[in-house]
Design an enzyme around this catalytic site. Structure first.
Site, PDB file in Angstrom:
ATOM      1  N   GLY A 218     -31.187  69.006  39.774  1.00  0.00           N
ATOM      2  CA  GLY A 218     -31.829  69.009  41.401  1.00  0.00           C
ATOM      3  C   GLY A 218     -30.346  69.172  41.942  1.00  0.00           C
ATOM      4  O   GLY A 218     -29.837  70.512  42.430  1.00  0.00           O
ATOM      5  N   SER A 219     -31.166  69.151  43.564  1.00  0.00           N
ATOM      6  CA  SER A 219     -30.569  68.818  44.540  1.00  0.00           C
ATOM      7  C   SER A 219     -28.935  68.608  43.918  1.00  0.00           C
ATOM      8  O   SER A 219     -28.544  68.102  43.221  1.00  0.00           O
ATOM      9  CB  SER A 219     -31.016  68.464  45.582  1.00  0.00           C
ATOM     10  OG  SER A 219     -30.986  66.619  45.561  1.00  0.00           O
ATOM     11  N   THR A 222     -28.510  65.207  45.076  1.00  0.00           N
ATOM     12  CA  THR A 222     -28.439  63.642  44.737  1.00  0.00           C
ATOM     13  C   THR A 222     -27.427  64.227  43.361  1.00  0.00           C
ATOM     14  O   THR A 222     -26.938  63.512  43.048  1.00  0.00           O
ATOM     15  CB  THR A 222     -30.186  64.742  43.981  1.00  0.00           C
ATOM     16  OG1 THR A 222     -31.045  64.573  45.028  1.00  0.00           O
ATOM     17  CG2 THR A 222     -30.351  63.266  42.344  1.00  0.00           C
ATOM     18  N   GLY A 223     -26.706  65.473  43.226  1.00  0.00           N
ATOM     19  CA  GLY A 223     -26.264  65.833  42.241  1.00  0.00           C
ATOM     20  C   GLY A 223     -24.592  64.874  42.399  1.00  0.00           C
ATOM     21  O   GLY A 223     -24.192  64.316  41.188  1.00  0.00           O
ATOM     22  N   GLU A 240     -26.783  70.713  37.922  1.00  0.00           N
ATOM     23  CA  GLU A 240     -27.410  72.044  37.824  1.00  0.00           C
ATOM     24  C   GLU A 240     -28.283  71.721  38.878  1.00  0.00           C
ATOM     25  O   GLU A 240     -28.918  71.532  39.662  1.00  0.00           O
ATOM     26  CB  GLU A 240     -28.511  72.703  36.806  1.00  0.00           C
ATOM     27  CG  GLU A 240     -28.178  72.926  35.420  1.00  0.00           C
ATOM     28  CD  GLU A 240     -27.065  74.655  35.260  1.00  0.00           C
ATOM     29  OE1 GLU A 240     -26.915  74.725  36.536  1.00  0.00           O
ATOM     30  OE2 GLU A 240     -26.228  74.715  33.731  1.00  0.00           O
ATOM     31  N   CYS A 274     -33.974  78.033  41.767  1.00  0.00           N
ATOM     32  CA  CYS A 274     -32.275  77.334  42.248  1.00  0.00           C
ATOM     33  C   CYS A 274     -31.031  78.623  42.405  1.00  0.00           C
ATOM     34  O   CYS A 274     -30.728  78.778  43.378  1.00  0.00           O
ATOM     35  CB  CYS A 274     -31.963  76.404  41.164  1.00  0.00           C
ATOM     36  SG  CYS A 274     -32.061  76.970  39.518  1.00  0.00           S
ATOM     37  N   GLU A 371     -29.642  75.810  51.267  1.00  0.00           N
ATOM     38  CA  GLU A 371     -30.453  76.459  50.990  1.00  0.00           C
ATOM     39  C   GLU A 371     -32.078  76.245  51.466  1.00  0.00           C
ATOM     40  O   GLU A 371     -32.831  75.272  51.763  1.00  0.00           O
ATOM     41  CB  GLU A 371     -30.662  75.664  49.455  1.00  0.00           C
ATOM     42  CG  GLU A 371     -31.409  75.915  48.368  1.00  0.00           C
ATOM     43  CD  GLU A 371     -31.608  75.433  46.815  1.00  0.00           C
ATOM     44  OE1 GLU A 371     -31.449  73.930  47.521  1.00  0.00           O
ATOM     45  OE2 GLU A 371     -31.284  76.387  45.657  1.00  0.00           O
TER      46      GLU A 371
HETATM   47  P1  NAD Z   1     -33.566  65.927  43.787  1.00  0.00           P
HETATM   48  O1  NAD Z   1     -32.024  66.109  43.723  1.00  0.00           O
HETATM   49  O2  NAD Z   1     -34.661  65.690  45.142  1.00  0.00           O
HETATM   50  O3  NAD Z   1     -34.622  65.317  42.440  1.00  0.00           O
HETATM   51  C1  NAD Z   1     -34.047  65.588  41.283  1.00  0.00           C
HETATM   52  C2  NAD Z   1     -34.490  65.131  40.388  1.00  0.00           C
HETATM   53  O4  NAD Z   1     -33.876  63.517  40.457  1.00  0.00           O
HETATM   54  C3  NAD Z   1     -35.829  64.451  40.349  1.00  0.00           C
HETATM   55  O5  NAD Z   1     -36.344  63.605  39.548  1.00  0.00           O
HETATM   56  C4  NAD Z   1     -35.602  62.787  41.270  1.00  0.00           C
HETATM   57  O6  NAD Z   1     -36.823  61.994  40.668  1.00  0.00           O
HETATM   58  C5  NAD Z   1     -34.394  62.738  40.650  1.00  0.00           C
HETATM   59  N1  NAD Z   1     -33.334  61.581  41.797  1.00  0.00           N
HETATM   60  C6  NAD Z   1     -33.685  61.703  43.238  1.00  0.00           C
HETATM   61  N2  NAD Z   1     -32.147  60.685  43.043  1.00  0.00           N
HETATM   62  C7  NAD Z   1     -31.885  60.373  42.150  1.00  0.00           C
HETATM   63  C8  NAD Z   1     -30.739  59.605  42.227  1.00  0.00           C
HETATM   64  N3  NAD Z   1     -30.228  58.571  43.450  1.00  0.00           N
HETATM   65  N4  NAD Z   1     -29.737  59.601  40.634  1.00  0.00           N
HETATM   66  C9  NAD Z   1     -31.059  59.585  39.656  1.00  0.00           C
HETATM   67  N5  NAD Z   1     -32.059  60.506  40.044  1.00  0.00           N
HETATM   68  C10 NAD Z   1     -32.706  61.350  40.704  1.00  0.00           C
HETATM   69  O7  NAD Z   1     -34.129  67.392  43.535  1.00  0.00           O
HETATM   70  P2  NAD Z   1     -35.101  68.239  44.020  1.00  0.00           P
HETATM   71  O8  NAD Z   1     -36.200  68.314  45.305  1.00  0.00           O
HETATM   72  O9  NAD Z   1     -36.618  67.835  42.975  1.00  0.00           O
HETATM   73  O10 NAD Z   1     -35.053  70.311  43.235  1.00  0.00           O
HETATM   74  C11 NAD Z   1     -34.847  70.700  43.866  1.00  0.00           C
HETATM   75  C12 NAD Z   1     -33.176  70.712  44.166  1.00  0.00           C
HETATM   76  O11 NAD Z   1     -33.332  71.308  42.929  1.00  0.00           O
HETATM   77  C13 NAD Z   1     -32.955  72.479  44.862  1.00  0.00           C
HETATM   78  O12 NAD Z   1     -31.817  72.447  45.533  1.00  0.00           O
HETATM   79  C14 NAD Z   1     -32.551  73.039  43.801  1.00  0.00           C
HETATM   80  O13 NAD Z   1     -31.976  74.496  44.007  1.00  0.00           O
HETATM   81  C15 NAD Z   1     -31.974  72.970  42.669  1.00  0.00           C
HETATM   82  N6  NAD Z   1     -32.618  73.149  41.521  1.00  0.00           N
HETATM   83  C16 NAD Z   1     -30.887  73.521  40.144  1.00  0.00           C
HETATM   84  C17 NAD Z   1     -31.479  74.234  39.831  1.00  0.00           C
HETATM   85  C18 NAD Z   1     -30.029  74.962  38.648  1.00  0.00           C
HETATM   86  O14 NAD Z   1     -30.243  75.013  37.214  1.00  0.00           O
HETATM   87  N7  NAD Z   1     -28.835  74.475  38.468  1.00  0.00           N
HETATM   88  C19 NAD Z   1     -32.899  74.642  38.538  1.00  0.00           C
HETATM   89  C20 NAD Z   1     -33.912  73.847  39.372  1.00  0.00           C
HETATM   90  C21 NAD Z   1     -34.466  73.335  40.432  1.00  0.00           C
END
Ligand code: NAD
Length: 467
Positions: A218-219, A222-223, A240, A274, A371
């Site tokens: 994810g982002s 959040t990571g 990731e 991503c 991004e």
């Molecule tokens: P996001 O971080 O908003 O959400 C990702 C997931 O995390 C969702 O399931 C969400 O419900 C969950 N989440 C949200 N808050 C949380 C918390 N506090 N604790 C645990 N889980 C939580 O990301 P997004 O908007 O869904 O995805 C887009 C982002 O993901 C972009 O930044 C993209 O670059 C990244 N991404 C990275 C990769 C990679 O392999 N490096 C692949 C795809 C997407």
């Protein structure tokens, strides 16, 4: 649309309530997904913990089960891919393709070894290094590639002997729930649990005492929260995260020859990848030609509902992302960017955005520094290649990057100076199951895929046997 159910302990489970899922091509809700309660999450964790004991013991059974998962997903790919397209927006062929890709990943993972390394064998002792499973894995995925990114976690976690609880994004829960429904009858109860809900549910997973490893995609924002939540319990972690990939185009290439690949490296999945190209650095001698080539492709590509057979690019997935891309492009235009093609949202329903090429841009604009994750590409100019590399690296992101040149060896040498997890030459977005994929700096922690990804779901155990 049929009802979706969560998979907990091998059974279909309805939520306490439900939440709406929006079709991004219309902007309107078309289905409901179950909302998982804390008690239901506890049930899923207990089921995963109970299943771990027997599951970890039989490697041959696990290997066979992964092959069965691949076959089951392939068989239902056309039906499941349609669900993915409805909730995600991507062209149907790509939605179906994601399930076939999942089959490829399951099969490939089933072929991986969990080798025992003998590091000493003499009159004193025999010392072996084993790869042991960790226990329950908590997996959390984003909305751009819910299936393939989920399977990057499920397949290696299971082969290594772990059990798993996975939660998709609230924007795209249905395809992952359908994957759970499909694999419910293939895997023993409790081995794979699929729950759905909002961001809170993700946070509960990261804090849950049963979880020994978190695998998160994810982002970056959040990571970091996930890493903080994992720390008190020293949960193992793979992250990731986001990227701001640079492509560097050297003066020895013909823009007409590479533009198609550069274009799709940036616009695949409507730019919501991503590791998509998010900044292009073009040598000043080739700048105008490259802008024209990219601009032509952006104006010709067919944007539409993913269910239309002619569609090449779907809408953005959700309203916040649509607003973010709109805002970044508007800010760039206000800041003096030249709009070569596109430049704004498309009129009408849904989260459609015109494929946009921006020239005369530089660092300092958010669309360059952040991004964008959408179909809008800033094209920058440079004079000296060292300067281009320095500017490409001048970011806290480090997911991937690419160098484009007629001289492959020189390009590979330049690529070696990019601070990122994957560096491509004369291509971008070529992600394969057998090579590690992960980010440097704020783009991640650890890797997925290949045996490196598999090992991320294990702990080493040294077995030291006295003689
Ligand atoms: P996001 O971080 O908003 O959400 C990702 C997931 O995390 C969702 O399931 C969400 O419900 C969950 N989440 C949200 N808050 C949380 C918390 N506090 N604790 C645990 N889980 C939580 O990301 P997004 O908007 O869904 O995805 C887009 C982002 O993901 C972009 O930044 C993209 O670059 C990244 N991404 C990275 C990769 C990679 O392999 N490096 C692949 C795809 C997407």
């Amino acid at each position: 649309m049929r009802d979706s159910s969560m998979t907990i302990d091998g059974k279909a489970v309805a939520g306490s309530g439900s939440f709406s899922v929006i079709n991004p091509a219309t902007g309107k809700p078309f289905a409901e997904a179950p909302e998982c309660t804390r008690e239901q999450l506890d049930d899923a964790m207990s089921a995963a913990a109970a299943a771990f004991g027997p599951w970890r013991r039989d490697e041959a059974a696990r290997r066979k089960a992964l092959g069965d998962c691949a076959a089951a997903l392939r068989e239902r790919a056309p039906e499941l891919g349609r669900i993915l397209t409805l909730e995600q927006g991507k062209p149907l062929e790509k939605g179906i393709g994601e399930f076939f890709g999942a089959g490829v990943w399951f099969d490939y993972t089933a072929s991986l070894e969990l080798p025992v390394e003998v590091v000493q064998d003499d009159e004193e002792a025999r010392v072996e290094v084993h790869r042991r499973p960790l226990g329950v894995v908590g997996a959390i995925t984003p909305w751009n590639f819910p299936i393939i990114l989920g399977v990057w976690k499920i397949a290696p976690a299971l082969l290594a002997g772990n059990t798993i609880v996975i939660k998709p994004s609230p924007f795209t829960p249905l395809a992952t729930l359908a994957l759970g429904e499909t694999l419910r009858d293939v895997l023993p109860p409790g081995v794979l649990n699929v729950v759905s809900g909002g961001d809170d549910l993700g946070a509960w997973i990261t804090q849950h005492p049963a979880v020994r490893k978190i695998s998160f995609t994810g982002s970056t924002a959040t990571g970091k929260r996930v890493a903080a939540a994992a720390a008190p319990d020293l949960k193992r972690l793979t992250l990731e995260l986001g990227g701001n990939d640079a492509a560097i185009v050297l003066p020895d290439v013909d823009p007409a020859e590479i533009a198609e690949k550069v274009f799709w490296g940036a616009f695949e999945n409507t730019g919501q990848v991503c590791s998509a190209i998010k900044r292009v650095f073009v040598h000043e001698d080739r700048y105008d030609a490259m802008l024209a080539e990219l601009g032509r492709r952006a104006s010709e590509v067919v944007v539409g509902d993913g269910l239309d057979a002619s569609t090449q690019l779907g809408p953005l997935n959700n309203a916040p992302q649509f607003e973010r891309v709109s805002e970044l492009v508007a800010e760039a235009v206000q800041g003096g960017a030249r709009v070569v093609t596109g430049g704004g949202p498309r009129k009408g329903d849904g989260y459609f955005f015109e494929p946009t090429i921006l020239g005369d841009v530089a660092e300092g604009l958010r669309i360059v520094d952040e991004e964008q994750f959408g179909p809008a590409l800033p094209v920058l100019t440079y004079r000296d290649v060292d300067e281009a590399v320095e500017r490409a690296n001048d970011t806290m992101y480090g997911l991937s990057g690419s160098v484009w040149s007629g001289d492959v060896r020189r390009a590979a040498e330049i690529a070696s100076h990019l601070e990122c997890g994957t560096a491509w030459v004369n291509q971008h977005l070529q992600i394969v199951p057998h090579a590690p994929f992960g980010g440097a700096k704020w783009s991640g922690l650890g890797v997925e895929n290949g045996h490196w990804g598999l090992y991320g779901f294990t702990e080493t155990q040294t077995l030291n046997i006295a003689k």
